[in-house]
Design an enzyme around this catalytic site. Structure first.
Site, PDB file in Angstrom:
ATOM      1  N   HIS A  18     -44.391  81.340  23.524  1.00  0.00           N
ATOM      2  CA  HIS A  18     -44.158  81.417  24.974  1.00  0.00           C
ATOM      3  C   HIS A  18     -43.710  82.817  25.381  1.00  0.00           C
ATOM      4  O   HIS A  18     -44.207  83.373  26.373  1.00  0.00           O
ATOM      5  CB  HIS A  18     -43.104  80.385  25.375  1.00  0.00           C
ATOM      6  CG  HIS A  18     -42.551  80.581  26.748  1.00  0.00           C
ATOM      7  ND1 HIS A  18     -43.221  80.195  27.891  1.00  0.00           N
ATOM      8  CD2 HIS A  18     -41.386  81.144  27.166  1.00  0.00           C
ATOM      9  CE1 HIS A  18     -42.494  80.504  28.952  1.00  0.00           C
ATOM     10  NE2 HIS A  18     -41.379  81.079  28.541  1.00  0.00           N
TER      11      HIS A  18
ATOM     12  N   HIS B 142     -44.432  86.149  28.613  1.00  0.00           N
ATOM     13  CA  HIS B 142     -43.582  87.179  29.224  1.00  0.00           C
ATOM     14  C   HIS B 142     -44.007  88.611  28.923  1.00  0.00           C
ATOM     15  O   HIS B 142     -43.947  89.480  29.800  1.00  0.00           O
ATOM     16  CB  HIS B 142     -42.136  86.983  28.769  1.00  0.00           C
ATOM     17  CG  HIS B 142     -41.451  85.810  29.395  1.00  0.00           C
ATOM     18  ND1 HIS B 142     -41.053  85.792  30.717  1.00  0.00           N
ATOM     19  CD2 HIS B 142     -41.096  84.604  28.871  1.00  0.00           C
ATOM     20  CE1 HIS B 142     -40.485  84.629  30.993  1.00  0.00           C
ATOM     21  NE2 HIS B 142     -40.493  83.887  29.893  1.00  0.00           N
TER      22      HIS B 142
ATOM     23  N   GLU C 120     -41.177  82.479  35.759  1.00  0.00           N
ATOM     24  CA  GLU C 120     -41.671  81.399  34.901  1.00  0.00           C
ATOM     25  C   GLU C 120     -42.876  80.666  35.491  1.00  0.00           C
ATOM     26  O   GLU C 120     -43.830  80.361  34.782  1.00  0.00           O
ATOM     27  CB  GLU C 120     -40.548  80.388  34.618  1.00  0.00           C
ATOM     28  CG  GLU C 120     -39.448  80.915  33.713  1.00  0.00           C
ATOM     29  CD  GLU C 120     -39.900  81.093  32.260  1.00  0.00           C
ATOM     30  OE1 GLU C 120     -41.031  80.705  31.921  1.00  0.00           O
ATOM     31  OE2 GLU C 120     -39.101  81.631  31.471  1.00  0.00           O
TER      32      GLU C 120
ATOM     33  N   SER D 273     -48.674  80.342  29.523  1.00  0.00           N
ATOM     34  CA  SER D 273     -48.594  79.864  28.133  1.00  0.00           C
ATOM     35  C   SER D 273     -48.716  78.350  28.050  1.00  0.00           C
ATOM     36  O   SER D 273     -48.457  77.762  27.012  1.00  0.00           O
ATOM     37  CB  SER D 273     -47.270  80.315  27.497  1.00  0.00           C
ATOM     38  OG  SER D 273     -46.160  79.779  28.200  1.00  0.00           O
TER      39      SER D 273
END
Length: 580
Positions: free
Chosen positions: A410, A415, A455, A474
């Site tokens: 993730h 990110h 997010e 993701s």
């Protein structure tokens, strides 16, 4: 330095020590930054209440004689007799007219809210405290905590305000002022008004300067008197120990490890790795490596297994297929750069050190290994230093497309690409800077903004909706849901986004769409300016230090730096305008 040490001690006193689990009151099975912040606010309040009750109970066990002996230890010997005489006669002192320069209703309204906090709601009033009940307030306990740091801290001068409710009329004021003189305090301001509380004659506000040790003894002495209905301390702004401690330098992130919380698969039967002893042992080994990390160390190398590489390959190929159509242009560009650098390849997991080097070269961000999930406050604080706290463990192989908590896949695929974009990196850092010194309630709001942007954020691109949130990029299932007509799209406005309820059991019903990263940053800056934090901060990239802009000297230094930058820009424009 004494204020900083006291603040750190208070943070330890109210630190969260509970595991983030259902058994300890965590609101859901699935971990999220938003639920973390809410859980932390609740636990801090509960812990603080316990600490205050213990301190009050301890204070009730102390006798008045012990208090006087403690006070005498810090007062010159030749004045001990005077102290004893004044204490013995405190109840019978006449009014000293020279002290009573009373100003009616000048600043009392501003002081009343804190003074009223100790009053029970109507219908819920408890029985009056016994004469031996000190009823210590939070300010008093924090003051005592600051004074206990060292003899120098105890002898340090403290500005404070006392709000006293007089039962026997204004004549009692003379006794208070005489006691202040006895404990070597200097009165700066006195005002009074007729009380609005039944059974109380007058309310008096007294602003004074006194050493911390003597101020605590004064409060205890006054509480022994039956002439006062209640007495509250309101610490002056100079006492910074009540403000949340936050790191000022990147190295101080080492001090946040005591707030690190590990998500242990054995706590939750629904966790994919719950019954896998090998997986749980692997998680423990990687966590211990991260716990040993300190600022300045090279990021530890993790030798990933064939099973972990297989899990990475499955997710990597899926993201590689979906990103060209559904990811924003900034993500796609950075993803391609990572492939060109041979950091993103399907045959191995990238190491955090090589990813950190890549980010530092492009945006100044770097990575720091995390053993598990940080508290919301500490995670956001790290962003202020352009440091992203990243896990190194991999989700369970039986659930490659879903993980109940963030893992390295993730972090890497969600990110890292956007942290290589200068505009997005700046937005992330500004969220971190806004969190420094913020209240628990504001941390909840900032966490919610982070959740619906970094997010699960969407943005516009040539009239189409694209994804930039790491949780979407993701997780292909939620990505397809977010860009479909099965959910609601709203324009990003921080004020409304910050209070939007978060759905953790299924896909979000609402997603926020930014016009651009620049537009999101502009709106966020305006919203942050309305927060209650009484100071501004900036990050100095040369020293890796956060500077609190709370003095003229600091502002002058900043203006000088800005003038230098403007001079460089002016010179560059002049040179570009010159004919060839």
């Amino acid at each position: 330095m004494m204020a900083v040490a006291a603040a750190q001690k208070n943070r330890e006193m109210f630190a969260i020590k509970k595991s983030y689990s259902i058994e300890n009151g965590y609101p859901s099975r699935r971990r999220s930054l938003v639920d973390d912040a809410r859980f932390e606010t609740l636990v801090v309040k509960q812990t603080k209440q316990t600490v205050l009750e213990e301190a009050r109970s301890k204070a009730n066990d102390d006798s008045l004689e012990e208090c006087i002996l403690q006070a005498q230890e810090h007062i010159p010997a030749e004045q001990n007799v005077e102290l004893q005489d004044e204490q013995a006669n405190l109840e019978n002192l006449p009014l000293e007219n020279e002290y009573v320069a009373v100003e009616e209703d000048v600043e009392f309204e501003s002081a009343e809210p804190e003074a009223e906090q100790s009053q029970e709601p109507e219908g819920e009033r408890q029985q009056p405290a016994t004469k031996n009940d000190y009823g210590l307030t939070e300010d008093e306990i924090l003051l005592a905590n600051a004074a206990s740091e060292s003899p120098e801290a105890e002898a340090a001068m403290q500005s404070a305000a006392l709000v006293v409710r007089l039962k026997e009329g204004i004549s009692s004021l003379g006794r208070i002022l005489k006691a202040i003189e006895t404990f070597h305090g200097a009165v700066q301001h006195v005002e009074s008004r007729q009380s609005r509380v039944e059974g109380v004659d007058h309310d008096v506000l007294i602003k004074l300067d006194m050493t911390r040790g003597n101020l605590l003894q004064l409060i205890r002495s006054l509480r022994q008197s039956g002439s006062f209905s209640s007495m509250n301390l309101m610490a002056d702004n100079n006492l910074n120990v009540k403000a949340p401690w936050f790191p000022k330098h990147a190295s101080e992130l080492d001090n946040c490890n005591h707030l690190m919380t590990k998500y242990e698969p054995d706590l939750d039967m629904n966790h994919p790795g719950f019954a896998d002893k090998v997986y749980r042992q692997r998680r423990k080994e990687i966590a211990e490596i991260a716990f040993a990390y300190k600022y300045g160390d090279p990021i530890p190398y993790i030798e990933y297994s064939d099973v972990e590489v297989k899990t990475w390959r499955s997710v990597f190929k899926t993201v590689q297929d979906l990103a060209p159509k559904h990811a924003c242009a900034e993500y796609r560009a950075a993803f391609q750069m990572l492939q060109d650098e041979q950091i993103f390849v399907e045959t191995r997991l990238p190491q955090l050190q090589e990813m950190s080097d890549f980010l530092r070269k492009n945006t100044g961000f770097s990575l720091r290994p995390a053993a598990g999930l940080l508290t919301a406050r500490d995670f956001l604080a790290s962003l202020a230093f352009r440091i992203f706290q990243s896990t190194q463990y991999v989700r369970h192989v039986n659930s490659p497309y879903h993980t109940p908590e963030p893992d390295s896949i993730h972090e890497l695929l969600g990110h890292m690409p956007l942290l290589a974009d200068p505009s997005f990196a700046q937005f992330s850092q500004e969220i971190g800077l806004a969190s420094l010194g913020a209240s628990d309630e504001e941390i909840e709001k900032l966490s919610t903004v982070y959740w619906f942007t970094v997010e699960f954020g969407l943005c516009k691109e040539h009239g189409q909706i694209k994804a930039y949130g790491a949780g979407l990029l993701s997780s292909y299932g939620e990505l397809l849901h977010a860009i479909s007509d099965k959910c609601e799209h709203r324009a990003f406005e921080p004020a409304s986004t910050a209070v939007q309820p978060y759905q953790d059991q299924e896909y979000q019903p609402i997603y926020y769409v930014a016009e651009s990263f620049e537009d999101a940053k502009d709106k966020f800056r305006r919203w942050v300016s309305t927060m209650s934090r009484p100071f501004e901060v900036r990050f100095n990239p040369h020293t890796e230090r956060v500077e609190v802009l709370d003095s003229v000297d600091k502002l002058e230094t900043l203006v000088h730096q800005m003038n230098t930058e403007i001079l460089h820009l002016t010179n560059a424009i002049s040179k570009l305008r010159r004919p060839f």
